[in-house]
Design a protein around this motif. Structure first.
Motif, PDB file in Angstrom:
ATOM      1  N   GLY A 154      46.353  58.905  59.775  1.00 15.37           N
ATOM      2  CA  GLY A 154      46.276  58.482  58.382  1.00 15.37           C
ATOM      3  C   GLY A 154      47.061  57.245  58.014  1.00 15.37           C
ATOM      4  O   GLY A 154      46.955  56.766  56.874  1.00 15.37           O
ATOM      5  N   ALA A 155      47.867  56.691  58.913  1.00 11.59           N
ATOM      6  CA  ALA A 155      48.599  55.467  58.606  1.00 11.59           C
ATOM      7  C   ALA A 155      47.626  54.297  58.477  1.00 11.59           C
ATOM      8  O   ALA A 155      46.681  54.178  59.256  1.00 11.59           O
ATOM      9  N   PRO A 187      55.724  63.172  55.304  1.00 10.28           N
ATOM     10  CA  PRO A 187      56.209  64.475  54.829  1.00 10.28           C
ATOM     11  C   PRO A 187      56.560  65.474  55.931  1.00 10.28           C
ATOM     12  O   PRO A 187      57.518  66.221  55.812  1.00 10.28           O
ATOM     13  N   ASN A 188      55.784  65.500  56.996  1.00 12.91           N
ATOM     14  CA  ASN A 188      55.991  66.517  58.039  1.00 12.91           C
ATOM     15  C   ASN A 188      56.268  65.846  59.375  1.00 12.91           C
ATOM     16  O   ASN A 188      55.618  66.123  60.378  1.00 12.91           O
ATOM     17  N   ARG A 198      53.229  58.214  53.258  1.00 10.87           N
ATOM     18  CA  ARG A 198      53.576  59.362  52.410  1.00 10.87           C
ATOM     19  C   ARG A 198      52.419  60.341  52.259  1.00 10.87           C
ATOM     20  O   ARG A 198      52.630  61.507  51.889  1.00 10.87           O
ATOM     21  N   SER A 199      51.213  59.877  52.564  1.00  7.46           N
ATOM     22  CA  SER A 199      50.025  60.734  52.408  1.00  7.46           C
ATOM     23  C   SER A 199      49.623  61.443  53.692  1.00  7.46           C
ATOM     24  O   SER A 199      48.682  62.244  53.686  1.00  7.46           O
ATOM     25  N   ILE A 200      50.316  61.166  54.799  1.00  9.23           N
ATOM     26  CA  ILE A 200      49.955  61.779  56.073  1.00  9.23           C
ATOM     27  C   ILE A 200      50.227  63.282  56.025  1.00  9.23           C
ATOM     28  O   ILE A 200      51.319  63.721  55.681  1.00  9.23           O
ATOM     29  N   ALA A 217      41.910  45.973  59.345  1.00  7.66           N
ATOM     30  CA  ALA A 217      43.091  46.767  59.685  1.00  7.66           C
ATOM     31  C   ALA A 217      43.489  47.714  58.563  1.00  7.66           C
ATOM     32  O   ALA A 217      44.220  48.684  58.793  1.00  7.66           O
ATOM     33  N   ALA A 218      42.990  47.459  57.343  1.00  4.53           N
ATOM     34  CA  ALA A 218      43.363  48.293  56.196  1.00  4.53           C
ATOM     35  C   ALA A 218      42.546  49.568  56.088  1.00  4.53           C
ATOM     36  O   ALA A 218      42.881  50.446  55.286  1.00  4.53           O
ATOM     37  N   GLN A 219      41.501  49.697  56.875  1.00  9.32           N
ATOM     38  CA  GLN A 219      40.604  50.839  56.705  1.00  9.32           C
ATOM     39  C   GLN A 219      41.264  52.158  57.095  1.00  9.32           C
ATOM     40  O   GLN A 219      42.230  52.202  57.860  1.00  9.32           O
ATOM     41  N   ASP A 220      40.735  53.220  56.545  1.00 11.82           N
ATOM     42  CA  ASP A 220      41.206  54.573  56.867  1.00 11.82           C
ATOM     43  C   ASP A 220      40.556  55.016  58.166  1.00 11.82           C
ATOM     44  O   ASP A 220      39.340  55.152  58.255  1.00 11.82           O
ATOM     45  N   LEU A 221      41.373  55.239  59.182  1.00 10.62           N
ATOM     46  CA  LEU A 221      40.883  55.602  60.513  1.00 10.62           C
ATOM     47  C   LEU A 221      41.248  57.040  60.877  1.00 10.62           C
ATOM     48  O   LEU A 221      41.210  57.420  62.052  1.00 10.62           O
ATOM     49  N   THR A 222      41.564  57.841  59.885  1.00 14.47           N
ATOM     50  CA  THR A 222      41.960  59.228  60.120  1.00 14.47           C
ATOM     51  C   THR A 222      40.856  59.997  60.836  1.00 14.47           C
ATOM     52  O   THR A 222      39.676  59.896  60.493  1.00 14.47           O
TER      53      THR A 222
END
Length: 352
Positions: free
Chosen positions: A188-189, A288-289, A257-259, A228-233
Protein backbone atom coordinates in the motif's frame (compact mmCIF):
# COMPACT_ATOMS: atom_id res chain seq x y z
CA UNK A 1 17.92 4.02 -3.26
CA UNK A 2 18.22 0.90 -5.40
CA UNK A 3 21.93 0.10 -5.31
CA UNK A 4 21.89 0.76 -9.05
CA UNK A 5 25.61 0.10 -8.97
CA UNK A 6 24.92 -3.60 -8.70
CA UNK A 7 23.97 -3.40 -12.38
CA UNK A 8 27.53 -2.44 -13.23
CA UNK A 9 28.83 -5.07 -10.82
CA UNK A 10 26.69 -7.74 -12.45
CA UNK A 11 27.96 -6.82 -15.88
CA UNK A 12 31.54 -7.04 -14.67
CA UNK A 13 30.99 -10.45 -13.16
CA UNK A 14 29.29 -11.69 -16.30
CA UNK A 15 32.30 -10.59 -18.31
CA UNK A 16 34.70 -12.26 -15.90
CA UNK A 17 32.93 -15.57 -15.40
CA UNK A 18 30.35 -15.94 -18.15
CA UNK A 19 26.59 -15.92 -18.02
CA UNK A 20 26.32 -19.57 -17.02
CA UNK A 21 28.54 -19.04 -13.99
CA UNK A 22 26.58 -16.03 -12.75
CA UNK A 23 23.27 -17.77 -13.33
CA UNK A 24 24.77 -20.26 -10.96
CA UNK A 25 23.69 -23.80 -11.62
CA UNK A 26 26.54 -26.27 -11.14
CA UNK A 27 24.74 -29.40 -12.22
CA UNK A 28 26.20 -32.65 -10.98
CA UNK A 29 25.28 -36.28 -11.57
CA UNK A 30 24.78 -36.93 -7.85
CA UNK A 31 21.26 -37.43 -6.51
CA UNK A 32 20.17 -34.90 -3.91
CA UNK A 33 19.96 -36.20 -0.35
CA UNK A 34 18.65 -33.05 1.36
CA UNK A 35 15.19 -31.61 1.97
CA UNK A 36 15.30 -28.32 0.03
CA UNK A 37 13.93 -28.48 -3.49
CA UNK A 38 14.05 -26.00 -6.34
CA UNK A 39 12.24 -25.68 -9.64
CA UNK A 40 11.45 -22.88 -12.07
CA UNK A 41 8.45 -21.18 -13.61
CA UNK A 42 7.31 -18.19 -15.65
CA UNK A 43 4.34 -15.83 -15.56
CA UNK A 44 2.99 -13.49 -18.19
CA UNK A 45 3.15 -9.89 -16.96
CA UNK A 46 0.55 -7.73 -18.73
CA UNK A 47 2.32 -4.51 -17.73
CA UNK A 48 5.41 -5.64 -19.63
CA UNK A 49 3.71 -7.75 -22.31
CA UNK A 50 6.36 -10.35 -21.63
CA UNK A 51 7.10 -13.16 -19.22
CA UNK A 52 8.68 -12.91 -15.80
CA UNK A 53 10.67 -16.01 -14.85
CA UNK A 54 10.91 -17.13 -11.23
CA UNK A 55 12.58 -19.66 -8.97
CA UNK A 56 10.57 -21.80 -6.54
CA UNK A 57 12.24 -23.21 -3.42
CA UNK A 58 10.14 -25.67 -1.42
CA UNK A 59 10.21 -28.25 1.39
CA UNK A 60 11.25 -31.49 -0.26
CA UNK A 61 12.08 -35.12 0.19
CA UNK A 62 15.45 -36.54 -0.89
CA UNK A 63 15.66 -36.97 -4.62
CA UNK A 64 16.11 -34.93 -7.75
CA UNK A 65 19.47 -33.69 -8.97
CA UNK A 66 21.98 -31.98 -6.70
CA UNK A 67 22.81 -28.47 -7.93
CA UNK A 68 24.34 -25.30 -6.55
CA UNK A 69 22.25 -22.17 -7.03
CA UNK A 70 23.76 -18.71 -7.33
CA UNK A 71 27.46 -19.48 -7.02
CA UNK A 72 30.21 -17.84 -9.08
CA UNK A 73 33.78 -16.65 -8.65
CA UNK A 74 32.75 -13.96 -6.14
CA UNK A 75 29.82 -15.41 -4.18
CA UNK A 76 29.13 -18.79 -2.67
CA UNK A 77 26.06 -20.62 -3.95
CA UNK A 78 23.48 -22.71 -2.10
CA UNK A 79 22.87 -26.46 -2.57
CA UNK A 80 19.40 -27.62 -3.54
CA UNK A 81 17.62 -30.52 -5.21
CA UNK A 82 16.48 -29.73 -8.75
CA UNK A 83 12.90 -31.04 -9.08
CA UNK A 84 13.18 -33.00 -5.82
CA UNK A 85 9.92 -34.64 -4.64
CA UNK A 86 7.73 -32.28 -2.66
CA UNK A 87 7.18 -32.76 1.06
CA UNK A 88 3.59 -33.68 1.87
CA UNK A 89 0.97 -31.03 2.48
CA UNK A 90 0.48 -27.39 1.54
CA UNK A 91 2.87 -24.68 2.68
CA UNK A 92 2.60 -20.90 3.04
CA UNK A 93 4.37 -18.86 0.37
CA UNK A 94 6.96 -16.08 0.65
CA UNK A 95 7.67 -13.98 -2.45
CA UNK A 96 11.17 -12.45 -2.36
CA UNK A 97 11.98 -9.36 -4.43
CA UNK A 98 15.67 -8.80 -5.20
CA UNK A 99 17.50 -5.47 -5.45
CA UNK A 100 18.13 -3.61 -8.70
CA UNK A 101 20.77 -5.35 -10.78
CA UNK A 102 20.47 -8.46 -8.63
CA UNK A 103 18.81 -11.78 -9.36
CA UNK A 104 16.85 -14.61 -7.82
CA UNK A 105 19.93 -16.79 -7.43
CA UNK A 106 21.54 -14.40 -4.92
CA UNK A 107 19.14 -15.31 -2.14
CA UNK A 108 19.64 -19.02 -1.69
CA UNK A 109 20.87 -18.39 1.85
CA UNK A 110 17.43 -17.17 2.99
CA UNK A 111 15.33 -19.16 0.47
CA UNK A 112 16.82 -22.46 1.66
CA UNK A 113 16.35 -21.49 5.30
CA UNK A 114 12.71 -20.59 4.68
CA UNK A 115 12.11 -23.84 2.80
CA UNK A 116 13.66 -25.75 5.70
CA UNK A 117 11.22 -23.90 7.99
CA UNK A 118 8.24 -25.06 5.92
CA UNK A 119 7.71 -22.25 3.41
CA UNK A 120 7.53 -22.23 -0.36
CA UNK A 121 9.73 -19.36 -1.60
CA UNK A 122 9.12 -17.69 -4.96
CA UNK A 123 11.80 -15.36 -6.38
CA UNK A 124 10.97 -13.45 -9.58
CA UNK A 125 13.70 -12.02 -11.79
CA UNK A 126 12.50 -8.47 -12.44
CA UNK A 127 13.03 -7.67 -16.16
CA UNK A 128 15.08 -4.54 -16.69
CA UNK A 129 16.63 -4.68 -13.23
CA UNK A 130 17.98 -8.23 -13.19
CA UNK A 131 21.55 -9.39 -13.77
CA UNK A 132 22.10 -9.62 -17.52
CA UNK A 133 18.84 -7.78 -18.23
CA UNK A 134 19.27 -4.39 -16.62
CA UNK A 135 19.58 -0.70 -17.40
CA UNK A 136 19.56 2.52 -15.42
CA UNK A 137 16.49 3.76 -17.30
CA UNK A 138 14.57 0.57 -16.54
CA UNK A 139 15.48 0.69 -12.86
CA UNK A 140 13.86 4.11 -12.50
CA UNK A 141 10.49 2.65 -13.56
CA UNK A 142 9.94 1.37 -10.04
CA UNK A 143 6.21 0.72 -10.50
CA UNK A 144 6.91 -2.19 -12.85
CA UNK A 145 8.41 -4.33 -10.08
CA UNK A 146 5.28 -4.71 -7.89
CA UNK A 147 3.33 -5.58 -11.03
CA UNK A 148 5.83 -8.39 -11.68
CA UNK A 149 5.00 -9.88 -8.29
CA UNK A 150 1.26 -9.57 -8.86
CA UNK A 151 1.67 -11.30 -12.22
CA UNK A 152 3.51 -14.18 -10.54
CA UNK A 153 0.73 -14.40 -7.94
CA UNK A 154 -1.84 -14.48 -10.75
CA UNK A 155 0.02 -17.42 -12.29
CA UNK A 156 0.21 -19.37 -9.05
CA UNK A 157 -3.25 -18.63 -7.62
CA UNK A 158 -4.86 -19.08 -11.04
CA UNK A 159 -3.37 -22.53 -11.59
CA UNK A 160 -3.85 -24.44 -8.33
CA UNK A 161 -3.42 -27.82 -10.02
CA UNK A 162 0.11 -26.84 -11.03
CA UNK A 163 1.00 -25.68 -7.52
CA UNK A 164 -0.86 -28.03 -5.15
CA UNK A 165 1.92 -27.73 -2.55
CA UNK A 166 1.26 -23.98 -1.99
CA UNK A 167 -1.29 -22.63 0.47
CA UNK A 168 -2.33 -19.50 -1.40
CA UNK A 169 -4.37 -18.22 1.55
CA UNK A 170 -1.09 -17.52 3.37
CA UNK A 171 1.19 -15.31 1.27
CA UNK A 172 3.96 -13.03 2.52
CA UNK A 173 6.46 -10.85 0.72
CA UNK A 174 10.09 -10.18 1.60
CA UNK A 175 12.08 -7.44 -0.12
CA UNK A 176 15.67 -6.22 -0.10
CA UNK A 177 16.69 -2.68 -1.19
CA UNK A 178 14.69 -2.01 -4.39
CA UNK A 179 12.85 -5.18 -3.44
CA UNK A 180 12.05 -3.52 -0.12
CA UNK A 181 10.31 -0.73 -2.00
CA UNK A 182 8.54 -3.41 -4.05
CA UNK A 183 7.22 -5.17 -0.96
CA UNK A 184 6.09 -1.88 0.59
CA UNK A 185 4.28 -0.85 -2.61
CA UNK A 186 2.49 -4.20 -2.69
CA UNK A 187 1.36 -3.45 0.85
CA UNK A 188 0.00 0.00 0.00
CA UNK A 189 2.92 2.45 0.08
CA UNK A 190 2.78 5.03 -2.70
CA UNK A 191 5.51 7.25 -4.11
CA UNK A 192 5.35 11.02 -4.49
CA UNK A 193 6.56 11.47 -8.11
CA UNK A 194 7.82 14.99 -7.38
CA UNK A 195 10.10 13.68 -4.64
CA UNK A 196 11.28 10.90 -6.93
CA UNK A 197 12.00 13.41 -9.69
CA UNK A 198 14.14 15.56 -7.36
CA UNK A 199 15.78 12.59 -5.64
CA UNK A 200 19.25 13.33 -7.03
CA UNK A 201 19.12 17.14 -6.93
CA UNK A 202 20.87 17.89 -3.65
CA UNK A 203 22.30 14.70 -2.15
CA UNK A 204 23.41 11.17 -2.92
CA UNK A 205 21.56 9.86 0.15
CA UNK A 206 24.67 8.01 1.26
CA UNK A 207 24.50 5.69 -1.77
CA UNK A 208 26.16 5.56 -5.19
CA UNK A 209 22.93 5.52 -7.17
CA UNK A 210 22.73 9.15 -8.27
CA UNK A 211 26.30 9.08 -9.57
CA UNK A 212 25.42 5.92 -11.46
CA UNK A 213 22.36 7.51 -13.05
CA UNK A 214 24.41 10.54 -14.05
CA UNK A 215 27.07 8.31 -15.57
CA UNK A 216 24.47 6.74 -17.86
CA UNK A 217 22.84 10.06 -18.72
CA UNK A 218 19.62 9.54 -16.76
CA UNK A 219 18.02 12.86 -15.81
CA UNK A 220 15.08 12.20 -13.53
CA UNK A 221 13.58 15.59 -14.45
CA UNK A 222 13.27 14.52 -18.07
CA UNK A 223 11.22 11.42 -17.28
CA UNK A 224 7.50 10.93 -16.70
CA UNK A 225 7.48 9.44 -13.21
CA UNK A 226 3.78 9.97 -12.54
CA UNK A 227 3.04 6.21 -12.71
CA UNK A 228 5.02 5.85 -9.47
CA UNK A 229 2.05 7.39 -7.63
CA UNK A 230 -0.38 4.61 -8.48
CA UNK A 231 -1.81 2.23 -5.92
CA UNK A 232 -0.04 -1.11 -6.38
CA UNK A 233 -1.54 -2.90 -3.38
CA UNK A 234 -2.05 -6.65 -3.79
CA UNK A 235 -4.60 -7.83 -1.20
CA UNK A 236 -3.42 -11.43 -1.46
CA UNK A 237 -0.33 -10.51 0.54
CA UNK A 238 -1.03 -10.97 4.24
CA UNK A 239 2.26 -9.73 5.73
CA UNK A 240 5.55 -8.17 4.60
CA UNK A 241 9.18 -8.15 5.71
CA UNK A 242 11.21 -5.18 4.49
CA UNK A 243 15.03 -4.92 4.52
CA UNK A 244 16.72 -1.58 3.74
CA UNK A 245 13.95 -0.35 1.42
CA UNK A 246 14.95 1.84 -1.52
CA UNK A 247 13.42 5.31 -2.10
CA UNK A 248 11.69 5.13 1.26
CA UNK A 249 12.07 8.91 1.55
CA UNK A 250 9.75 9.39 -1.44
CA UNK A 251 6.81 7.46 0.03
CA UNK A 252 3.85 9.57 1.02
CA UNK A 253 3.00 9.77 4.73
CA UNK A 254 -0.69 9.40 3.87
CA UNK A 255 -0.12 6.06 2.17
CA UNK A 256 2.11 4.78 4.98
CA UNK A 257 -0.51 5.65 7.59
CA UNK A 258 -3.13 3.78 5.55
CA UNK A 259 -1.21 0.49 5.29
CA UNK A 260 -3.18 -2.34 6.87
CA UNK A 261 -0.70 -5.13 6.12
CA UNK A 262 1.44 -6.14 9.12
CA UNK A 263 5.01 -5.15 8.36
CA UNK A 264 8.38 -6.05 9.84
CA UNK A 265 10.97 -3.44 8.87
CA UNK A 266 14.71 -4.13 9.19
CA UNK A 267 17.67 -1.81 8.71
CA UNK A 268 21.17 -3.19 8.37
CA UNK A 269 23.53 -1.35 10.71
CA UNK A 270 23.35 1.05 13.61
CA UNK A 271 21.08 4.08 13.31
CA UNK A 272 23.99 6.43 12.67
CA UNK A 273 25.47 4.25 9.92
CA UNK A 274 22.42 3.30 7.83
CA UNK A 275 22.42 5.34 4.57
CA UNK A 276 19.62 7.88 4.64
CA UNK A 277 18.41 6.53 1.30
CA UNK A 278 17.28 3.29 2.96
CA UNK A 279 16.78 4.47 6.56
CA UNK A 280 13.29 3.23 7.38
CA UNK A 281 12.71 3.89 11.07
CA UNK A 282 10.66 7.04 10.48
CA UNK A 283 8.55 5.37 7.80
CA UNK A 284 7.93 2.36 10.03
CA UNK A 285 6.70 4.67 12.80
CA UNK A 286 3.93 5.89 10.48
CA UNK A 287 2.69 2.40 9.59
CA UNK A 288 -0.01 1.33 12.06
CA UNK A 289 1.01 -2.33 12.35
CA UNK A 290 4.76 -2.17 11.78
CA UNK A 291 7.68 -3.35 13.90
CA UNK A 292 11.15 -1.93 13.38
CA UNK A 293 14.55 -3.40 14.24
CA UNK A 294 18.14 -2.52 13.34
CA UNK A 295 20.71 -5.29 12.90
CA UNK A 296 24.09 -4.17 14.28
CA UNK A 297 27.52 -4.89 12.78
CA UNK A 298 26.07 -4.96 9.27
CA UNK A 299 25.96 -2.76 6.17
CA UNK A 300 23.54 -2.45 3.29
CA UNK A 301 25.30 -5.15 1.28
CA UNK A 302 25.22 -7.71 4.09
CA UNK A 303 22.05 -9.17 2.56
CA UNK A 304 24.05 -10.43 -0.43
CA UNK A 305 25.41 -13.98 -0.46
CA UNK A 306 28.64 -14.74 1.36
CA UNK A 307 31.75 -13.80 -0.59
CA UNK A 308 34.60 -16.13 -1.39
CA UNK A 309 38.11 -15.33 -0.15
CA UNK A 310 39.12 -13.54 -3.34
CA UNK A 311 35.70 -12.06 -4.09
CA UNK A 312 36.50 -8.52 -2.95
CA UNK A 313 39.73 -8.48 -4.99
CA UNK A 314 37.90 -9.63 -8.12
CA UNK A 315 35.29 -6.91 -7.73
CA UNK A 316 37.98 -4.29 -7.14
CA UNK A 317 39.80 -5.38 -10.29
CA UNK A 318 36.53 -5.03 -12.21
CA UNK A 319 36.03 -1.47 -10.94
CA UNK A 320 33.12 -2.11 -8.56
CA UNK A 321 32.91 0.97 -6.29
CA UNK A 322 30.64 -0.46 -3.59
CA UNK A 323 31.92 -2.71 -0.78
CA UNK A 324 29.79 -5.71 -1.75
CA UNK A 325 31.94 -8.17 0.19
CA UNK A 326 32.44 -6.02 3.28
CA UNK A 327 30.41 -5.95 6.45
CA UNK A 328 30.73 -3.66 9.46
CA UNK A 329 33.74 -5.61 10.70
CA UNK A 330 32.41 -6.92 13.99
CA UNK A 331 31.27 -10.33 12.76
CA UNK A 332 31.14 -12.54 9.71
CA UNK A 333 28.40 -12.29 7.09
CA UNK A 334 27.32 -15.82 7.97
CA UNK A 335 26.51 -14.60 11.48
CA UNK A 336 24.54 -11.66 10.08
CA UNK A 337 22.61 -14.03 7.83
CA UNK A 338 21.89 -16.27 10.80
CA UNK A 339 20.42 -13.35 12.74
CA UNK A 340 18.39 -12.16 9.76
CA UNK A 341 17.08 -15.68 9.24
CA UNK A 342 16.02 -15.93 12.87
CA UNK A 343 14.26 -12.55 12.71
CA UNK A 344 12.53 -13.23 9.40
CA UNK A 345 11.41 -16.78 10.16
CA UNK A 346 10.25 -15.79 13.63
CA UNK A 347 8.17 -12.93 12.25
CA UNK A 348 6.61 -15.03 9.50
CA UNK A 349 5.71 -17.80 11.92
CA UNK A 350 3.82 -15.27 14.02
CA UNK A 351 2.20 -13.46 11.09
CA UNK A 352 1.16 -16.45 8.96
Amino acid sequence: MFTFRTIAKAAAILAAFGTAAWTGYEITRAPYAGTTGITYGAAFAPARQSEVDFHIWYPAQPGGRAITVGGNGVFFGTPAGRDAPHATGQHPMVVISHGAGGNAGQFGWIAAALADAGYVVVLPNHPGTTTGNASAHAAVRVWERPKDVSAVLDEITGNPDAYPFIDTSRIATLGFSAGGYTAMALSGARVNPDLLQTFCDDTDHGMSDCAFLAHFGVDLHSLDLSPAAQDLTDPRIKTAVIVDPGIVETMTPESLRSIETPMFVINLGAQETVPIGVYAKDAAAMIPNATYVAVPDAIHFSFLAECKANGAAILANEGEPDPLCDDAGGRARADIHAQLTQLIVGNLQSAL
